[in-house]
Motif scaffolding. Structure first.
Motif, PDB file in Angstrom:
ATOM      1  N   THR A  79       0.822  -1.212   0.000  1.00  0.00           N
ATOM      2  CA  THR A  79       0.000   0.000   0.000  1.00  0.00           C
ATOM      3  C   THR A  79       0.851   1.255   0.000  1.00  0.00           C
ATOM      4  O   THR A  79       0.346   2.341  -0.267  1.00  0.00           O
ATOM      5  N   ALA A  80       2.143   1.152   0.326  1.00  0.00           N
ATOM      6  CA  ALA A  80       3.032   2.310   0.282  1.00  0.00           C
ATOM      7  C   ALA A  80       4.391   1.842  -0.230  1.00  0.00           C
ATOM      8  O   ALA A  80       4.904   0.806   0.182  1.00  0.00           O
ATOM      9  N   VAL A  81       4.961   2.584  -1.155  1.00  0.00           N
ATOM     10  CA  VAL A  81       6.303   2.273  -1.664  1.00  0.00           C
ATOM     11  C   VAL A  81       7.308   2.691  -0.598  1.00  0.00           C
ATOM     12  O   VAL A  81       7.227   3.781  -0.046  1.00  0.00           O
ATOM     13  N   LEU A  82       8.287   1.820  -0.315  1.00  0.00           N
ATOM     14  CA  LEU A  82       9.171   2.053   0.820  1.00  0.00           C
ATOM     15  C   LEU A  82      10.645   2.047   0.413  1.00  0.00           C
ATOM     16  O   LEU A  82      11.398   1.140   0.762  1.00  0.00           O
ATOM     17  N   PRO A  83      11.103   3.079  -0.319  1.00  0.00           N
ATOM     18  CA  PRO A  83      12.540   3.153  -0.603  1.00  0.00           C
ATOM     19  C   PRO A  83      13.363   3.297   0.674  1.00  0.00           C
ATOM     20  O   PRO A  83      14.546   2.925   0.686  1.00  0.00           O
ATOM     21  N   SER A  84      12.767   3.836   1.743  1.00  0.00           N
ATOM     22  CA  SER A  84      13.507   3.959   2.999  1.00  0.00           C
ATOM     23  C   SER A  84      13.957   2.596   3.497  1.00  0.00           C
ATOM     24  O   SER A  84      15.031   2.464   4.108  1.00  0.00           O
ATOM     25  N   THR A  85      13.152   1.558   3.252  1.00  0.00           N
ATOM     26  CA  THR A  85      13.555   0.217   3.670  1.00  0.00           C
ATOM     27  C   THR A  85      14.765  -0.261   2.881  1.00  0.00           C
ATOM     28  O   THR A  85      15.634  -0.960   3.418  1.00  0.00           O
ATOM     29  N   ALA A  86      14.838   0.121   1.615  1.00  0.00           N
ATOM     30  CA  ALA A  86      16.024  -0.230   0.823  1.00  0.00           C
ATOM     31  C   ALA A  86      17.272   0.392   1.437  1.00  0.00           C
ATOM     32  O   ALA A  86      18.342  -0.227   1.470  1.00  0.00           O
ATOM     33  N   LEU A  87      17.150   1.625   1.940  1.00  0.00           N
ATOM     34  CA  LEU A  87      18.275   2.268   2.627  1.00  0.00           C
ATOM     35  C   LEU A  87      18.630   1.530   3.906  1.00  0.00           C
ATOM     36  O   LEU A  87      19.808   1.239   4.180  1.00  0.00           O
ATOM     37  N   MET A  88      17.619   1.237   4.728  1.00  0.00           N
ATOM     38  CA  MET A  88      17.855   0.639   6.040  1.00  0.00           C
ATOM     39  C   MET A  88      18.457  -0.762   5.942  1.00  0.00           C
ATOM     40  O   MET A  88      19.186  -1.196   6.831  1.00  0.00           O
ATOM     41  N   LEU A  89      18.172  -1.453   4.859  1.00  0.00           N
ATOM     42  CA  LEU A  89      18.716  -2.795   4.682  1.00  0.00           C
ATOM     43  C   LEU A  89      19.999  -2.777   3.859  1.00  0.00           C
ATOM     44  O   LEU A  89      20.942  -3.537   4.136  1.00  0.00           O
ATOM     45  N   GLY A  90      20.060  -1.915   2.842  1.00  0.00           N
ATOM     46  CA  GLY A  90      21.191  -1.921   1.925  1.00  0.00           C
ATOM     47  C   GLY A  90      22.446  -1.280   2.482  1.00  0.00           C
ATOM     48  O   GLY A  90      23.565  -1.783   2.276  1.00  0.00           O
ATOM     49  N   VAL A  91      22.292  -0.153   3.195  1.00  0.00           N
ATOM     50  CA  VAL A  91      23.473   0.555   3.694  1.00  0.00           C
ATOM     51  C   VAL A  91      24.259  -0.294   4.696  1.00  0.00           C
ATOM     52  O   VAL A  91      25.491  -0.423   4.583  1.00  0.00           O
ATOM     53  N   PRO A  92      23.624  -0.906   5.722  1.00  0.00           N
ATOM     54  CA  PRO A  92      24.414  -1.753   6.633  1.00  0.00           C
ATOM     55  C   PRO A  92      25.070  -2.932   5.916  1.00  0.00           C
ATOM     56  O   PRO A  92      26.182  -3.336   6.286  1.00  0.00           O
ATOM     57  N   ALA A  93      24.408  -3.488   4.900  1.00  0.00           N
ATOM     58  CA  ALA A  93      25.018  -4.589   4.152  1.00  0.00           C
ATOM     59  C   ALA A  93      26.284  -4.121   3.452  1.00  0.00           C
ATOM     60  O   ALA A  93      27.301  -4.821   3.416  1.00  0.00           O
ATOM     61  N   MET A  94      26.223  -2.918   2.887  1.00  0.00           N
ATOM     62  CA  MET A  94      27.400  -2.345   2.234  1.00  0.00           C
ATOM     63  C   MET A  94      28.508  -2.086   3.248  1.00  0.00           C
ATOM     64  O   MET A  94      29.680  -2.427   3.009  1.00  0.00           O
ATOM     65  N   VAL A  95      28.136  -1.496   4.398  1.00  0.00           N
ATOM     66  CA  VAL A  95      29.136  -1.178   5.432  1.00  0.00           C
ATOM     67  C   VAL A  95      29.787  -2.449   5.948  1.00  0.00           C
ATOM     68  O   VAL A  95      31.012  -2.505   6.183  1.00  0.00           O
ATOM     69  N   ALA A  96      28.988  -3.509   6.119  1.00  0.00           N
ATOM     70  CA  ALA A  96      29.524  -4.769   6.645  1.00  0.00           C
ATOM     71  C   ALA A  96      30.470  -5.439   5.659  1.00  0.00           C
ATOM     72  O   ALA A  96      31.305  -6.252   6.049  1.00  0.00           O
ATOM     73  N   GLY A  97      30.339  -5.114   4.363  1.00  0.00           N
ATOM     74  CA  GLY A  97      31.213  -5.704   3.359  1.00  0.00           C
ATOM     75  C   GLY A  97      30.655  -6.971   2.734  1.00  0.00           C
ATOM     76  O   GLY A  97      31.425  -7.810   2.242  1.00  0.00           O
ATOM     77  N   CYS A  98      29.322  -7.125   2.746  1.00  0.00           N
ATOM     78  CA  CYS A  98      28.710  -8.299   2.109  1.00  0.00           C
ATOM     79  C   CYS A  98      29.082  -8.316   0.620  1.00  0.00           C
ATOM     80  O   CYS A  98      28.948  -7.304  -0.068  1.00  0.00           O
ATOM     81  N   ARG A  99      29.524  -9.464   0.144  1.00  0.00           N
ATOM     82  CA  ARG A  99      30.040  -9.549  -1.223  1.00  0.00           C
ATOM     83  C   ARG A  99      28.932  -9.442  -2.270  1.00  0.00           C
ATOM     84  O   ARG A  99      29.103  -8.813  -3.309  1.00  0.00           O
ATOM     85  N   ASN A 100      27.798 -10.098  -2.003  1.00  0.00           N
ATOM     86  CA  ASN A 100      26.680 -10.082  -2.948  1.00  0.00           C
ATOM     87  C   ASN A 100      25.423  -9.574  -2.247  1.00  0.00           C
ATOM     88  O   ASN A 100      24.987 -10.156  -1.249  1.00  0.00           O
ATOM     89  N   ILE A 101      24.862  -8.484  -2.760  1.00  0.00           N
ATOM     90  CA  ILE A 101      23.633  -7.920  -2.213  1.00  0.00           C
ATOM     91  C   ILE A 101      22.543  -8.056  -3.278  1.00  0.00           C
ATOM     92  O   ILE A 101      22.684  -7.545  -4.390  1.00  0.00           O
TER      93      ILE A 101
END
Length: 874
Positions: free
Chosen positions: A566-588
């Motif tokens: 019911t609502a598009v949530l790009p904020s969730t992409a930030l909240m999940l994607g940024v920590p994955a990038m910071v942690a150094g996950c090889r494949n996101i």
């Protein structure tokens, strides 16, 4: 037994004297009537006139008082259609069978509809649908192991009705558009076609086996029917069947033993028709007996005899005397009742009961009452919701030495003024207002009930939907993903289920303002999560020569689910994607449902590019989770799945995490969004209302809770006024209204009591709008994220402050943390012993291995110690 379809009537049918459901629709035995508050009295009178004749379903969702709904059920309504808030109140009514309740669901929002179909144990009414294909898809996915689903149409047609009926849905059709004469009324929908929509037969001639019964359900005979004969029965109101030799058979046409139709139904397997009739003449059988299986027995035989005696009793007949002498009949009934009461042995009770039934049935026949009338009345009494004690009255009780105070048990649904320490106050019908409870003495049972979250569907029901989807994606890969995107997202032009990096620039065209907002949020989230990194591996010398270490390593492959309901949530992409990038996950890998044109919102594509995602999976729901867990031709399998979603997503995550062949973990279980606000007299009412509404607009199953510390009536009213005013101005006001319906305000005396309630509730978001808020925050034991003070709205945590908004809900904050950097790393420990260390530690290890009888463990140490002894010459 659910009807094949429901004809709908306007409320005028309730007020016209003597006007019942007209034939031929009356033969279906079911009707649907929508009523307003002004129709309640007419509905009650209608039910009294039609007791036992029709199974009437009332749409009562417009009624303000639950007592009116209970009264309608109590008077014999077979089912009521209610709103979500009405359902929650009815769930608290004692003795109410929820099988008689259906939840009204608007078809306007797809995800809410999907949740509702699997999210409740009561039946569902989906009204005025336009997209029949979408409802077909829901019914197919859910299967037949579900509550009944009633469906009315924006544009009724026989084609649409059959599409729903063929999936065991129940079409709801205006009576004015139904016909039993399709030849002369070709523009209308044939009743017989809908009635037989799901009928099956294994006969080569295509005829339907048909059992004919009287109104008491006694079998009169076995015949056969066809579409043509059923239609003719409906048209004429007479028993018309299909002779295997002579074609249409109008029963009694030559003998005079005709039948008036009472009802026509299908059995549970839809392979046998049941005609309920009023048999005239000698009986059903051509031999002149009432049934093809012989004469009546027992009470039906007695009734038949009494009815004959009433019309033409032999001279000197005792029964005829009873009909004429009412005082004699009254005396005999009382005499036999008294003798039955005194009987003790099985034989005596049987004998006296038979006598009493004879005289009682004579009384009934004398006044024109039949066994069918009595049984209908008994059936009606079985539907009563309001119960009384049933104490014996007056002198009868006195004769038995029982108290006879004449008091009757209070009816269910009427609140007792001193029944609890919490008093509830209800608002006007259309005012957006939370239920308010004043906590007086800490009655834990009542408080727990007030804080109960909206119920979630049972695991069996949701798993029956989710498991086939997961299996399909697991075994059919991309093809299944595309099929589900076409079906659920209507993305029929989608040709590939993935976008591969690098992502085309034309898919992430944003306004400068949006891009700047994302960049600011990105950087703050990055800073906060980068600060959580461990600066170096942990190393501890536990004893001389024994060094233990722990090192952090990123999870290599992570799947991030970004909802798109019911609502598009790009904020969730930030909240999940940024920590994955910071942690150094090889494949996101990011998964998010596409829009109807097959595209994604440009914000999500832009964020995926910034965090270095390798792929975006254009899928939602359980199918997206399955693709991440098992992989497909185009989707890389991941090691961990993170992200919020509806209950289908949550169930799918839990299912794949329990499958050892998937070898995938998840972040946490999740439920609907929720917020708890603690406010005292220093809080700004506008701020409080705004914070409550910021969560209520997420979805109809969101819950918001306000704990008012020492707030008086005036302060509560100020918050209520702000809540109604602000909510009414929101574009998602319909969602907000339903969420507020099951949300509560608790009024307590002090901060300590407020925080105790908050810790018991364990909210996803906790907002502290109280004096010395930072000090109060020290009392928090269970919460997903805390927002401290008047200038910290929950919104900043959802978007840009830096903390993560992917948080535990539904009380899981007692056990789980929200998403953080630790969600994307695992820790590996190591041990490093010197020869000295092994000598120091070896004895303890060998002794414990000996206790556990694990000799190989003990020898792994003893061999080394022996070698050390050899080398040292000892």
């Amino acid at each position: 037994m659910a009807p094949s379809f429901l004809p709908t009537f306007d409320s005028s049918i309730l007020s016209s004297p003597g006007r019942l459901i007209p034939a031929p629709l009356s033969y279906l035995g079911h009707a649907f009537v929508t009523i307003t508050p002004s129709d309640v009295d007419n509905a009650l009178r209608y039910l009294q006139r039609t007791v036992g004749l029709h199974a009437t379903c009332f749409d009562v969702s417009a009624l303000h008082l639950v007592d009116d709904i209970v009264s309608i059920l109590d008077s014999g309504a077979r089912k009521v259609v209610v709103s979500g808030s009405q359902l929650r109140e009815l769930e608290r009514v004692e003795n109410l069978d929820l099988d008689r309740v259906a939840l009204s669901v608007s078809p306007g929002m797809k995800n809410e509809m999907i949740d509702a179909i699997a999210g409740t144990s009561v039946d569902l009414y989906v009204h005025r649908i336009k997209d029949v294909e979408l409802v077909e898809a829901w019914l197919k996915e859910y299967g037949t192991d579900r509550p009944d689903v009633y469906v009315s149409f924006d544009t009724p047609s026989v084609e649409n009705a059959l599409r729903i009926a063929n999936l065991s849905g129940i079409p709801v059709i205006p009576a004015s558009q139904c016909t039993a004469d399709p030849v002369s009324e070709q523009q209308n929908i044939p009743i017989a076609t809908l009635l037989l929509a799901n009928a099956t037969t294994d006969r080569l001639d295509g005829l339907f086996t048909t059992i004919v019964t009287d109104e008491r359900g006694i079998a009169l005979g076995l015949v056969y029917s066809s579409h043509e004969s059923v239609n003719e029965s409906l048209r004429t109101g007479k028993g018309v069947y299909q002779s295997r030799k002579r074609g249409l058979w109008y029963k009694g046409e030559s003998s005079g033993d005709t039948q008036d139709i009472v009802a026509i139904n299908l059995d549970c397997d839809h392979d046998c028709l049941k005609f309920t009739v009023k048999q005239k003449g000698r009986g059903f059988c051509h031999l002149g007996t009432p049934t093809c299986f012989g004469s009546f027995q027992g009470l039906p035989k007695l009734q038949q005899t009494l009815q004959k005696r009433k019309s033409s009793a032999p001279l000197g007949s005792y029964t005829a005397r009873l009909f004429k002498d009412q005082q004699l009949l009254k005396a005999k009934i009382m005499e036999e009742a008294s003798e039955l009461c005194e009987a003790t042995t099985k034989e005596d009770v049987t004998f006296e009961a038979a006598d009493l039934l004879y005289f009682a049935l004579t009384k009934c026949v004398a006044t024109g009452v039949s066994l069918e009338d009595i049984e209908r009345n008994l059936d009606a009494k079985s539907t009563k919701v309001k119960r009384r004690k049933g104490d014996a009255k007056g002198s009868w009780a006195a004769q038995m030495g029982m108290p006879a105070d004449g008091k009757v048990q209070q009816e269910v649904g009427q609140p007792h003024p001193t029944s609890s320490s919490i008093k509830a106050s209800e608002g006007p019908g259309d005012r957006i207002k939370m239920r308010t409870f004043v906590v007086a003495d800490g009655n834990h049972t009542i408080i727990t009930k007030a804080l109960q979250r909206p119920s979630q569907r049972t695991s069996d029901k949701i798993m029956s939907i989710v498991r086939p989807i997961i299996d399909s994606v697991r075994h059919r890969g991309d093809a299944a993903l595309l099929e589900y995107a076409h079906k659920f997202e209507k993305a029929t032009s989608l040709a590939s289920p993935v976008l591969k990096a690098p992502f085309p620039k034309d898919l992430m065209q944003l306004s400068p303002e949006t891009k700047d907002a994302i960049d600011v949020s990105f950087e703050n989230i990055r800073k906060f999560h980068a600060a959580q990194m461990e600066p170096k591996p942990l190393s501890v010398t536990t004893m001389p020569g024994v060094e233990c270490a722990r090192m952090a390593r990123p999870i290599e492959k992570v799947g991030l689910y970004v909802p798109g309901g019911t609502a598009v949530l790009p904020s969730t992409a930030l909240m999940l994607g940024v920590p994955a990038m910071v942690a150094g996950c090889r494949n996101i890998v990011i998964a998010s449902p596409p829009r109807a044109d097959g595209s994604l919102t440009p914000e999500i594509v832009y964020i995926a590019e910034r965090v270095g995602a390798e792929t975006i999976v254009l899928a939602g729901g359980a199918q997206a989770v399955a693709a991440l867990a098992y992989g497909t031709e185009s989707v890389s399998k991941v090691d961990k799945i993170l992200g919020p979603g509806n209950q289908f997503v949550t169930a799918a995550k839990m299912l794949v995490s329990n499958d050892t062949s998937a070898c995938v973990s998840i972040d946490m279980p999740a439920g609907p969004s929720e917020v708890l606000v603690v406010a005292d007299e220093t809080a700004n009412p506008a701020f409080v209302a705004a914070d409550l509404l910021s969560q209520a607009e997420h979805g109809v199953d969101s819950q918001v809770v306000l704990i008012g510390v020492g707030l008086g009536d005036g302060q509560l009213r100020a918050i209520e006024d702000e809540l109604h005013s602000q909510a009414s101005a929101l574009p998602r006001v319909d969602i907000v209204r339903q969420a507020i319906d099951h949300s509560v305000t608790l009024v307590v005396d002090g901060v300590a009591e407020a925080m105790d309630l908050s810790n018991r509730y364990a909210p996803e978001h906790l907002i502290l709008q109280v004096r010395d808020a930072q000090d109060v925050a020290e009392l928090v034991q269970n919460a997903g994220s805390v927002f401290v003070g008047p200038w910290t709205p929950e919104s900043v945590g959802d978007y840009s402050a830096g903390v993560n908004h992917s948080l535990p809900t539904y009380g899981y904050a007692r056990q789980y943390s929200g998403v953080n950097l630790g969600s994307y790393v695992k820790h590996i420990t190591s041990s490093n012993l010197t020869a000295e260390g092994l000598r120091n530690l070896g004895g303890a290890v060998m002794q414990l291995a000996k206790v556990e009888e694990l000799e190989a463990h003990r020898r792994a140490v003893s061999i080394r110690l022996a070698e050390l002894d050899r080398l040292s010459g000892t």
